[in-house]
Design a protein around this motif. Structure first.
Motif, PDB file in Angstrom:
ATOM      1  N   HIS B  91       0.868  -1.161   0.000  1.00  0.00           N
ATOM      2  CA  HIS B  91       0.000   0.000   0.000  1.00  0.00           C
ATOM      3  C   HIS B  91       0.911   1.218   0.000  1.00  0.00           C
ATOM      4  O   HIS B  91       1.509   1.550   1.033  1.00  0.00           O
ATOM      5  N   THR B  97      -5.673   6.802  -2.197  1.00  0.00           N
ATOM      6  CA  THR B  97      -6.576   5.680  -2.358  1.00  0.00           C
ATOM      7  C   THR B  97      -6.154   4.539  -1.445  1.00  0.00           C
ATOM      8  O   THR B  97      -5.068   4.535  -0.894  1.00  0.00           O
ATOM      9  N   GLY B  98      -6.995   3.580  -1.315  1.00  0.00           N
ATOM     10  CA  GLY B  98      -6.643   2.388  -0.545  1.00  0.00           C
ATOM     11  C   GLY B  98      -6.132   1.282  -1.431  1.00  0.00           C
ATOM     12  O   GLY B  98      -6.098   0.140  -1.013  1.00  0.00           O
ATOM     13  N   LYS B  99      -5.730   1.608  -2.644  1.00  0.00           N
ATOM     14  CA  LYS B  99      -5.387   0.544  -3.570  1.00  0.00           C
ATOM     15  C   LYS B  99      -4.092  -0.130  -3.160  1.00  0.00           C
ATOM     16  O   LYS B  99      -3.169   0.488  -2.648  1.00  0.00           O
ATOM     17  N   LEU B 100      -4.068  -1.435  -3.406  1.00  0.00           N
ATOM     18  CA  LEU B 100      -2.887  -2.253  -3.187  1.00  0.00           C
ATOM     19  C   LEU B 100      -2.259  -2.592  -4.529  1.00  0.00           C
ATOM     20  O   LEU B 100      -2.960  -2.760  -5.529  1.00  0.00           O
TER      21      LEU B 100
END
Lengths: 112, 112
Positions: B91, B97-100
């Motif tokens: 992350h 954003t919370g994108k991985l």
């Protein structure tokens, strides 16, 4: 039991059909995500949501659309399916405070 | 560009033969590093989160460690039921954003 559900698990359809993949979670998580994963490949984010009425596109371009009318529900829709949409679609959710994402079992879509 | 690379792509072990999986990452700041286990046809199952260099987490036969450039998943005396694909994700601090960002995974096969 708190969990995340996806239906259907498997779907085989013809080109041009409209489909909706369902995702629901009972954990009360604000954030929800849709990933696409081809066999042997990494997961790619296609959509995410921070809460009700909030949706954003991910890194991987996708012809699908999403909606978030209720916290627990995050459906993905393809208006006109094509063979290039054949893939595994994974839904995930996480709390607002961290990014530990919990995944559903996935929907394997085949478009003929 | 943020990137995650896992090695090896595939690993075959005899039952009881300990080994390590590697996850190298290049990110503009790290908010967290995640390890997942994925069985064929299923969604990823969350294993660990690591936040800072030097941190270690353990669960049964698995131990995850983190440095500033890479993470290791150590498997001690593996059993056939440990066979799965192990995914690493980061992350990044960049963006809101919370994108991985996922690696491509290491597929582990443990033979009895």
């Amino acid at each position: 039991e708190a969990d995340i559900y996806q239906t259907p698990r498997y779907l085989v359809i013809g080109t041009g059909k409209k489909i909706t993949l369902e995702c629901s979670q009972t954990m009360g998580h604000d954030k929800m995500y849709w990933y696409q994963q081809d066999p042997g490949m990494e997961l790619h984010l296609i959509h995410y949501s921070y809460g009700v009425n909030s949706t954003e596109k991910g890194d991987l371009s996708s012809e699908s659309t999403v909606s978030r009318i209720r916290t627990e529900h995050f459906p993905l829709t393809l208006e006109s399916a094509r063979p290039s949409h054949t893939s595994q679609y994974l839904c995930a959710s996480s709390e607002s405070g961290n990014n530990e994402q919990f995944f559903g079992p996935g929907t394997r879509l085949t478009v003929l | 560009e943020d990137q995650v690379t896992q090695s090896p792509e595939a690993l075959r072990l005899q039952e009881g033969e300990s080994s390590s999986l590697n996850c190298s990452y290049t990110v503009s700041g790290l908010r967290g590093l995640f390890w997942y286990r994925q069985d064929p046809g299923k969604g990823p199952e969350f294993l660990f989160t690591l936040y800072s260099a030097g941190e270690e987490k353990e669960k049964e036969r698995l131990k995850a460690t983190l440095t500033k450039k890479e993470s290791f998943l150590h498997i001690t005396a593996p059993k056939p039921e440990d066979s799965a694909t192990y995914l690493c994700a980061v992350h990044p601090s960049s963006g809101n954003t919370g994108k991985l960002i996922f690696g491509q995974g290491t597929t582990l096969q443990v033979k009895p």
